[in-house]
Design a protein around this motif. Sequence first.
Motif, PDB file in Angstrom:
ATOM      1  N   HIS A 147       6.132 -13.690 -15.787  1.00 46.87           N
ATOM      2  CA  HIS A 147       6.511 -12.425 -16.437  1.00 46.87           C
ATOM      3  C   HIS A 147       7.680 -11.769 -15.696  1.00 46.87           C
ATOM      4  O   HIS A 147       8.584 -11.234 -16.320  1.00 46.87           O
ATOM      5  CB  HIS A 147       5.312 -11.470 -16.483  1.00 46.87           C
ATOM      6  CG  HIS A 147       5.610 -10.198 -17.206  1.00 46.87           C
ATOM      7  ND1 HIS A 147       5.301  -9.993 -18.526  1.00 46.87           N
ATOM      8  CD2 HIS A 147       6.245  -9.064 -16.798  1.00 46.87           C
ATOM      9  CE1 HIS A 147       5.725  -8.786 -18.892  1.00 46.87           C
ATOM     10  NE2 HIS A 147       6.297  -8.206 -17.852  1.00 46.87           N
ATOM     11  N   THR A 148       7.613 -11.792 -14.360  1.00 53.21           N
ATOM     12  CA  THR A 148       8.763 -11.304 -13.583  1.00 53.21           C
ATOM     13  C   THR A 148       9.707 -12.488 -13.418  1.00 53.21           C
ATOM     14  O   THR A 148       9.518 -13.355 -12.560  1.00 53.21           O
ATOM     15  CB  THR A 148       8.314 -10.722 -12.234  1.00 53.21           C
ATOM     16  OG1 THR A 148       7.514  -9.564 -12.513  1.00 53.21           O
ATOM     17  CG2 THR A 148       9.497 -10.292 -11.378  1.00 53.21           C
ATOM     18  N   SER A 191      -0.433 -14.606 -14.196  1.00 49.99           N
ATOM     19  CA  SER A 191       0.530 -14.086 -15.185  1.00 49.99           C
ATOM     20  C   SER A 191       1.976 -14.210 -14.722  1.00 49.99           C
ATOM     21  O   SER A 191       2.896 -14.116 -15.528  1.00 49.99           O
ATOM     22  CB  SER A 191       0.246 -12.606 -15.432  1.00 49.99           C
ATOM     23  OG  SER A 191       0.648 -11.844 -14.294  1.00 49.99           O
ATOM     24  N   ALA A 250       5.533 -12.801  -9.331  1.00 48.46           N
ATOM     25  CA  ALA A 250       6.406 -13.896  -8.901  1.00 48.46           C
ATOM     26  C   ALA A 250       7.545 -13.355  -8.041  1.00 48.46           C
ATOM     27  O   ALA A 250       7.991 -12.225  -8.230  1.00 48.46           O
ATOM     28  CB  ALA A 250       6.969 -14.619 -10.116  1.00 48.46           C
ATOM     29  N   GLY A 259      -3.984  -0.935 -14.186  1.00 50.99           N
ATOM     30  CA  GLY A 259      -2.704  -0.279 -13.942  1.00 50.99           C
ATOM     31  C   GLY A 259      -1.939  -0.073 -15.226  1.00 50.99           C
ATOM     32  O   GLY A 259      -2.528   0.044 -16.309  1.00 50.99           O
ATOM     33  N   SER A 293      -6.388 -10.516 -10.841  1.00 48.00           N
ATOM     34  CA  SER A 293      -6.396 -11.072  -9.479  1.00 48.00           C
ATOM     35  C   SER A 293      -5.313 -10.487  -8.588  1.00 48.00           C
ATOM     36  O   SER A 293      -5.606  -9.773  -7.623  1.00 48.00           O
ATOM     37  CB  SER A 293      -6.244 -12.596  -9.526  1.00 48.00           C
ATOM     38  OG  SER A 293      -7.412 -13.153 -10.042  1.00 48.00           O
ATOM     39  N   GLY A 332      -4.023  -2.463  -6.231  1.00 50.96           N
ATOM     40  CA  GLY A 332      -4.366  -2.048  -7.582  1.00 50.96           C
ATOM     41  C   GLY A 332      -4.337  -0.543  -7.776  1.00 50.96           C
ATOM     42  O   GLY A 332      -5.349   0.137  -7.646  1.00 50.96           O
ATOM     43  N   ILE A 333      -3.142  -0.025  -8.106  1.00 51.49           N
ATOM     44  CA  ILE A 333      -2.951   1.421  -8.272  1.00 51.49           C
ATOM     45  C   ILE A 333      -2.856   1.699  -9.773  1.00 51.49           C
ATOM     46  O   ILE A 333      -1.962   1.179 -10.439  1.00 51.49           O
ATOM     47  CB  ILE A 333      -1.651   1.853  -7.574  1.00 51.49           C
ATOM     48  CG1 ILE A 333      -1.716   1.465  -6.088  1.00 51.49           C
ATOM     49  CG2 ILE A 333      -1.426   3.346  -7.744  1.00 51.49           C
ATOM     50  CD1 ILE A 333      -0.428   0.940  -5.540  1.00 51.49           C
ATOM     51  N   GLY A 378      -3.625  -9.046  -0.396  1.00 53.20           N
ATOM     52  CA  GLY A 378      -3.088 -10.126  -1.214  1.00 53.20           C
ATOM     53  C   GLY A 378      -4.074 -11.259  -1.429  1.00 53.20           C
ATOM     54  O   GLY A 378      -3.860 -12.116  -2.278  1.00 53.20           O
ATOM     55  N   GLY A 388      -7.367 -17.906   0.202  1.00 55.39           N
ATOM     56  CA  GLY A 388      -8.014 -18.896  -0.655  1.00 55.39           C
ATOM     57  C   GLY A 388      -7.544 -18.766  -2.096  1.00 55.39           C
ATOM     58  O   GLY A 388      -6.556 -18.087  -2.395  1.00 55.39           O
ATOM     59  N   SER A 397       2.595  -4.966  -3.849  1.00 63.94           N
ATOM     60  CA  SER A 397       2.825  -5.692  -5.093  1.00 63.94           C
ATOM     61  C   SER A 397       3.778  -4.948  -6.023  1.00 63.94           C
ATOM     62  O   SER A 397       3.967  -5.353  -7.161  1.00 63.94           O
ATOM     63  CB  SER A 397       1.499  -6.010  -5.785  1.00 63.94           C
ATOM     64  OG  SER A 397       0.694  -4.883  -5.891  1.00 63.94           O
ATOM     65  N   SER A 412      -0.142 -14.956  -0.266  1.00 63.03           N
ATOM     66  CA  SER A 412       0.553 -13.878  -0.950  1.00 63.03           C
ATOM     67  C   SER A 412       1.744 -13.389  -0.130  1.00 63.03           C
ATOM     68  O   SER A 412       1.703 -13.355   1.086  1.00 63.03           O
ATOM     69  CB  SER A 412      -0.412 -12.728  -1.161  1.00 63.03           C
ATOM     70  OG  SER A 412       0.298 -11.543  -1.349  1.00 63.03           O
TER      71      SER A 412
HETATM   72  C1  LIG Z   1       5.356  -4.700 -15.661  1.00 67.57           C
HETATM   73  C2  LIG Z   1       4.501  -4.569 -14.400  1.00 67.57           C
HETATM   74  C3  LIG Z   1       3.630  -3.494 -14.285  1.00 67.57           C
HETATM   75  C4  LIG Z   1       2.836  -3.355 -13.131  1.00 67.57           C
HETATM   76  N1  LIG Z   1       2.005  -2.278 -13.007  1.00 67.57           N
HETATM   77  C5  LIG Z   1       1.262  -2.119 -11.878  1.00 67.57           C
HETATM   78  C6  LIG Z   1       0.428  -0.981 -11.705  1.00 67.57           C
HETATM   79  O1  LIG Z   1       0.338  -0.096 -12.541  1.00 67.57           O
HETATM   80  N2  LIG Z   1      -0.293  -0.879 -10.551  1.00 67.57           N
HETATM   81  C7  LIG Z   1      -0.235  -1.850  -9.581  1.00 67.57           C
HETATM   82  O2  LIG Z   1      -0.903  -1.720  -8.559  1.00 67.57           O
HETATM   83  N3  LIG Z   1       0.543  -2.944  -9.735  1.00 67.57           N
HETATM   84  C8  LIG Z   1       1.303  -3.073 -10.849  1.00 67.57           C
HETATM   85  N4  LIG Z   1       2.132  -4.161 -10.965  1.00 67.57           N
HETATM   86  C9  LIG Z   1       2.200  -5.131  -9.868  1.00 67.57           C
HETATM   87  C10 LIG Z   1       1.134  -6.172 -10.055  1.00 67.57           C
HETATM   88  O3  LIG Z   1      -0.121  -5.643  -9.631  1.00 67.57           O
HETATM   89  C11 LIG Z   1       1.497  -7.413  -9.186  1.00 67.57           C
HETATM   90  O4  LIG Z   1       2.663  -7.989  -9.709  1.00 67.57           O
HETATM   91  C12 LIG Z   1       0.358  -8.426  -9.166  1.00 67.57           C
HETATM   92  O5  LIG Z   1       0.640  -9.387  -8.174  1.00 67.57           O
HETATM   93  C13 LIG Z   1       0.178  -9.096 -10.492  1.00 67.57           C
HETATM   94  O6  LIG Z   1      -0.984  -9.890 -10.454  1.00 67.57           O
HETATM   95  P1  LIG Z   1      -1.099 -11.196 -11.387  1.00 67.57           P
HETATM   96  O7  LIG Z   1      -2.306 -11.943 -10.984  1.00 67.57           O
HETATM   97  O8  LIG Z   1      -0.941 -10.755 -12.813  1.00 67.57           O
HETATM   98  O9  LIG Z   1       0.256 -11.943 -10.992  1.00 67.57           O
HETATM   99  P2  LIG Z   1       0.574 -13.416 -10.473  1.00 67.57           P
HETATM  100  O10 LIG Z   1       2.061 -13.415 -10.344  1.00 67.57           O
HETATM  101  O11 LIG Z   1      -0.032 -14.430 -11.340  1.00 67.57           O
HETATM  102  O12 LIG Z   1      -0.069 -13.478  -9.042  1.00 67.57           O
HETATM  103  C14 LIG Z   1       0.508 -12.736  -8.010  1.00 67.57           C
HETATM  104  C15 LIG Z   1      -0.077 -13.160  -6.680  1.00 67.57           C
HETATM  105  O13 LIG Z   1      -1.466 -12.833  -6.655  1.00 67.57           O
HETATM  106  C16 LIG Z   1      -2.163 -13.814  -5.924  1.00 67.57           C
HETATM  107  N5  LIG Z   1      -3.117 -14.464  -6.823  1.00 67.57           N
HETATM  108  C17 LIG Z   1      -3.049 -14.550  -8.172  1.00 67.57           C
HETATM  109  N6  LIG Z   1      -4.114 -15.236  -8.640  1.00 67.57           N
HETATM  110  C18 LIG Z   1      -4.835 -15.595  -7.563  1.00 67.57           C
HETATM  111  C19 LIG Z   1      -6.041 -16.316  -7.391  1.00 67.57           C
HETATM  112  N7  LIG Z   1      -6.718 -16.843  -8.439  1.00 67.57           N
HETATM  113  N8  LIG Z   1      -6.506 -16.491  -6.145  1.00 67.57           N
HETATM  114  C20 LIG Z   1      -5.864 -15.986  -5.076  1.00 67.57           C
HETATM  115  N9  LIG Z   1      -4.713 -15.305  -5.166  1.00 67.57           N
HETATM  116  C21 LIG Z   1      -4.208 -15.105  -6.410  1.00 67.57           C
HETATM  117  C22 LIG Z   1      -1.154 -14.814  -5.410  1.00 67.57           C
HETATM  118  O14 LIG Z   1      -0.728 -14.438  -4.112  1.00 67.57           O
HETATM  119  C23 LIG Z   1      -0.012 -14.640  -6.391  1.00 67.57           C
HETATM  120  O15 LIG Z   1       1.231 -14.975  -5.822  1.00 67.57           O
HETATM  121  C24 LIG Z   1       2.928  -4.325 -12.098  1.00 67.57           C
HETATM  122  C25 LIG Z   1       3.812  -5.396 -12.222  1.00 67.57           C
HETATM  123  C26 LIG Z   1       4.607  -5.514 -13.359  1.00 67.57           C
HETATM  124  C27 LIG Z   1       5.582  -6.666 -13.452  1.00 67.57           C
END
Ligand SMILES: Cc1cc2nc3c(=O)[nH]c(=O)nc-3n(C[C@H](O)[C@H](O)[C@H](O)COP(=O)(O)OP(=O)(O)OC[C@H]3O[C@@H](n4cnc5c(N)ncnc54)[C@H](O)[C@@H]3O)c2cc1C
Length: 451
Positions: free
Chosen positions: A25-26, A70, A74, A127, A135, A142-143, A192, A195, A411, A447
């Motif tokens: 997504h990013t 997601s 990234a 969020g 995750s 997680g804000i 972050g 495992g 994050s 992470s």
């Molecule tokens: C449009 C947008 C809006 C956002 N809004 C908010 C918000 O309101 N509040 C907030 O706090 N953050 C927000 N974020 C930031 C978001 O929380 C981080 O980008 C977070 O890392 C996304 O998690 P993901 O699992 O979807 O992403 P991914 O890119 O899939 O994962 C990110 C990282 O999480 C870890 N991870 C993922 N899955 C696992 C797993 N199964 N086991 C272990 N580690 C894992 C890894 O280190 C990975 O690199 C936002 C980001 C974007 C792009």
Amino acid sequence: MTAPAASTVLVDETDPAYPAATRPHTSSVTQHPARVAVITSAADLTVALEAVAELEHSTGRRLRVVPQASGHGAGAPVDEGTVIFDTSALTKVSIDPDARVAVVGAGVTWSDVNAAAEKHGLLGLAGSSPSVAVSGYTFGGGIGWMTRRNGLASSSLRAVHYVDGSGQQRTARDDADEELDREAIWAFRGAGGVGIAHTLEFDLVPAPNLHAGALLWPVDALPELVEAWAAALPELGASVSSSLSVLHVPPLPTFPAELRGRPALHLAIADPDGPEGARPLLDALSAVAQPLLNTWGPTDAAGLARIHLDPPVATPAIGDARWLGASTPGIAEALFSEALADDAAVVMVEVRHLAGAPLSRRGGAVVDPPGDFIFHAVGSLDLFPRERIDATFARLRSVWSAVDAGTTPGSWIEGAAGVPNALPPAHLERAIAAAQAVDPLHRLQRSRLLG
Ligand SMILES: Cc1cc2nc3c(=O)[nH]c(=O)nc-3n(C[C@H](O)[C@H](O)[C@H](O)COP(=O)(O)OP(=O)(O)OC[C@H]3O[C@@H](n4cnc5c(N)ncnc54)[C@H](O)[C@@H]3O)c2cc1C
């Protein structure tokens, strides 16, 4: 049972699963891992780790494993030396309404969790974006829109079912028998994670009268609106969370014609307990100027996920962010003025209000907001070269550094390879030790919060 051969578990770029897993997504970084593993169960994680070891053995090349749901988070390099474990198919959601607990797959998005939870009058601590997965969001702190009432999502995390670097199935929780799993849950709460998780258990909270909305004003009255916002913040109800930003409004028909393609002042505001708590702020701002867009009112989880106006499609975002102190309202106008400068290369500069959040009853790396406010700025590589975005961030930094609370919300730095200062030094040391215990051979790419 013999494990399947590496070739059947890990796919390369000729397989349709590969492009799907490598379009984060990013999208400010491109991802080109050696292989992708599509994870559909806890057992798949163990099998896929064995397959990676087999591939390493047959090629003589060391590979690191990157879990990804997601791709919102990234940024760290994902190249020929890595294998993506695509967890986006781990989408099971189970709600226990009496215990107010959700047990969910590690790849599920917040929109799916909250669509299920709201049927019971409950919500998870999501969020701004519906397509963020639980995750990375929860493991990064997680804000969300209920932080001032219920704290960070990391503080709601009860347990994580995960595999360690050798593929052994484990459960991280506060009362786990082994210290390693007790340290792991501490690290999953805001450092972050360590495992690879396949299932999360977390608390849900009641949302008896959810109200939320997005309000947009032209920037002509910005100084007066910001002044009114700063004066009204102390009057806000304790369950109201909000953010104020300068947003460059996309030229889309969903926005008022006067604002399309122009900067606007954007208030995103939510209260799970009804309309009263937000009234002092909404009245104060309306007394200065009527908004041209106002979606404030009773809503559902899907409506809540729209108030921040996040882009629904992949975006080459570059972000900067910082936890700020109680004096932030005093510099807000200066921050927003930088965002409106002719040479500013940002699409959004925001100040998120989090003061007064309750202290967590659980331990973790980041379980309490380390500041009363967050500064957050985003530029897009579609619109601006990287150097101009960085120059704008530097000018903004010279403004917010006066109220710096000392750490970075890890994050929130979209597109970054690593995030220095996401954790205080003692917490960083403890998180690295937890990651080392879970994965002594460093098979997992940790992470970016852990540096
Ligand atoms: C449009 C947008 C809006 C956002 N809004 C908010 C918000 O309101 N509040 C907030 O706090 N953050 C927000 N974020 C930031 C978001 O929380 C981080 O980008 C977070 O890392 C996304 O998690 P993901 O699992 O979807 O992403 P991914 O890119 O899939 O994962 C990110 C990282 O999480 C870890 N991870 C993922 N899955 C696992 C797993 N199964 N086991 C272990 N580690 C894992 C890894 O280190 C990975 O690199 C936002 C980001 C974007 C792009």
